[in-house]
Design a protein around this motif. Sequence first.
Motif, short mmCIF file in Angstrom:
data_model
loop_
_atom_site.label_atom_id
_atom_site.label_comp_id
_atom_site.label_asym_id
_atom_site.label_seq_id
_atom_site.Cartn_x
_atom_site.Cartn_y
_atom_site.Cartn_z
N ARG A 1 49.98 -15.58 50.02
CA ARG A 1 51.03 -15.11 50.90
C ARG A 1 52.06 -14.37 50.04
O ARG A 1 52.40 -14.82 48.94
CB ARG A 1 51.74 -16.26 51.63
N LEU B 1 56.00 -12.70 50.06
CA LEU B 1 57.27 -12.71 50.77
C LEU B 1 58.33 -11.99 49.95
O LEU B 1 58.55 -12.32 48.77
CB LEU B 1 57.73 -14.15 51.04
N GLU C 1 58.36 -20.87 54.34
CA GLU C 1 57.14 -20.08 54.55
C GLU C 1 55.97 -20.69 53.80
O GLU C 1 54.84 -20.72 54.30
CB GLU C 1 57.37 -18.64 54.09
N ASP D 1 54.89 -23.72 55.70
CA ASP D 1 54.28 -23.35 56.96
C ASP D 1 52.85 -22.83 56.76
O ASP D 1 51.95 -23.14 57.54
CB ASP D 1 55.12 -22.27 57.65
#
Length: 284
Positions: free
Chosen positions: A65, A67, A83, A86
């Motif tokens: 991921r 960000l 995040e 999650d």
Amino acid sequence: MNHICIQPSRVAIVTGGASGIGLAACRAFAGLGLSVVVADVNAEGLARAVEDIAAASPRGRDAVRGLRCDVTVREDLQMLEAEARDAFGRVDILMANAAVQPGSDILGPDDAWDRILDTNLHGVIRTVQAVLPGMIADGHPGLVIVTGSKQGITTPPGDPAYNVAKAGVKAFAEAVQHDLRNRPGCRISAHLLIPGFVFTPLTANGRTERPAGAWTPAQTVDFMMQGLARGDFYILCPDNEVTRQVDERRMLWAASDIIENRPPLSRWHPDYADRFEAFLRGAG
């Protein structure tokens, strides 16, 4: 290596992860099968980094991921932690690595000093404060890795704001490790990465080819992994120019400025040049 923390079911967050040492660390973690959350203020570089890191992972894009995160903004870091949880349910490794080096001087403009201190020192503190409480509450084994610098130990002349920030990072990382080892039942350890001369966008200074004396980010991260495997707190990296022995002599000399009441930064003082060279050879 801490096999409990560095295995496929674990999750790593790396700030400043779109280039240099941060990107190399993301690749290494991903290559070992970890899930990686890469954070960087550079959105364009971040997009490229995510694909690069995914290519290194046996699990591909599902394990990564990206960000956009500015470590000078506490809300960004709180979002980063949320995040990560999650996406992957937990955080096991935090690498607080984001830094800038625009240059500075003693009487330089406030904005240069503010930017360096806010990113390189306060950004590290904010990052750890945003992510570490959740790691402690989880009760799992974990790692906090903070990227420091030899400039924060020997403080050479030329970029005082950077030196001040990295000296603060060293003191903060030491305090974090002291806190963690005194928490009953806590299985998280902190580590200070102290790179040598590494060719990165931060150190390139307009150069497009790596100088012969510099290590690559991948070499630095490989050395970091070896240090973590040994359980080292101070992961003091050599490079192609400077051995550990030379680093140790330089650091001993710097500390001895206080003990011997020499002028500060006496290593660069003309009255002490010969004494330092003799000390460096082991004769002093």
